[in-house]
Design an enzyme around this catalytic site. Sequence first.
Site, PDB file in Angstrom:
ATOM      1  N   LYS A  28       0.840  -1.207   0.000  1.00 24.32           N
ATOM      2  CA  LYS A  28       0.000   0.000   0.000  1.00 24.32           C
ATOM      3  C   LYS A  28       0.877   1.261   0.000  1.00 24.32           C
ATOM      4  CE  LYS A  28      -3.798  -2.445   2.224  1.00 24.32           C
ATOM      5  NZ  LYS A  28      -4.477  -2.823   3.476  1.00 24.32           N
TER       6      LYS A  28
ATOM      7  N   GLN B 182      -4.200  -1.826   9.807  1.00 23.39           N
ATOM      8  CA  GLN B 182      -4.156  -3.123   9.133  1.00 23.39           C
ATOM      9  C   GLN B 182      -4.662  -4.220  10.070  1.00 23.39           C
ATOM     10  OE1 GLN B 182      -3.194  -3.656   5.824  1.00 23.39           O
ATOM     11  NE2 GLN B 182      -3.994  -5.718   6.190  1.00 23.39           N
TER      12      GLN B 182
ATOM     13  N   ASP C 232     -10.771   3.261   5.045  1.00 27.46           N
ATOM     14  CA  ASP C 232     -11.320   1.916   4.852  1.00 27.46           C
ATOM     15  C   ASP C 232     -12.850   1.960   4.731  1.00 27.46           C
ATOM     16  OD1 ASP C 232      -9.809  -0.299   4.452  1.00 27.46           O
ATOM     17  OD2 ASP C 232      -9.403  -0.682   6.572  1.00 27.46           O
TER      18      ASP C 232
END
Length: 296
Positions: free
Chosen positions: A53, A97, A120
């Site tokens: 990412k 994460q 997210d």
Amino acid sequence: MTQGTAQVLAGPPAAAALLDEARRRAARLPRPPHLALVRVGEDPASVSYVRGKAKKASEVGLSSHVHALPGDTTQADLLALIGTLNAEPAVSGILVQLPLPAHLDPEPVLLAVNPAKDVDGLHPANTGALWNAHEGLRPCTPAGIMALLAHHGVTVRGARVVVVGRSALVGRPVAGLLLNADATVTLAHRVTPDLGAVTRGADILIVAAGQPHLITPDMVRPGATVVDVGINRVPTEDGKGRLTGDVHPDVAHVAGALTPVPGGVGPMTVAQLLMNTVIAAERQHVQPEVTGELVR
Ligand code: ADP
């Protein structure tokens, strides 16, 4: 009867287009959008995802920082870091994460992220906004699916769409996005009787059930568009295993268009994460009070 072969709805070109747009819009901002990547411990998959990412972020002109916390970090220390990142105006987006180590509870951590920085799109403020068609940040895989369909010219408005799977990560939010885009949506799941009768009604069939080859050709209306969100590792003779979707390969002979696995929905998720970071930065630029003290 000669059988047709479905058009391949490839992910990489659609992801590249999304990344190009993220790059273009990021460049219009006074400073590069910044993505804070938080990970705890050294789970090899998480280390690799976070690294990927960060690399993609730099490719589109975003800055990022990996906050790598030790595996024995306490809940209080993790929440304190989130609080600092929430209040830092230079941070546009925060990604925690998952999975976290077993001694940490992910729920309060995700709730602590400022919804304006929740790239997210999983904070209840954002899922609520999605369901009510209000402005907010949208979950990455569902928004990536919408971008994939749009890129390949699939019309969602007015379509009969069946979504198989009702997870918080994919099924539910993609149903919300489709509804907002004027589709007629049916949400099917493990308890749905006669799944095939339901899926055969779909102009667009989206499958996110985590069941290898759940969808067989007899369950698909000829000419339908099929989006396979499943990523299942199945054993092979050489012991390495191979990735397969929730859709049986023979569906390609019935469907009008089909996403491959891998190389379909997969590449869209990270691209959408970076797009979300740009969107968050744009909104914070116009409305700086959403960062820092006012919205938690
Ligand atoms: P994902 O990780 O793809 O989001 P989850 O494993 O969290 O998926 O959830 C699986 C979803 O798929 C659940 O909503 C479940 O009801 C649905 N599902 C699983 N098996 C079947 C099945 N055989 N038929 C229909 N739906 C199923």
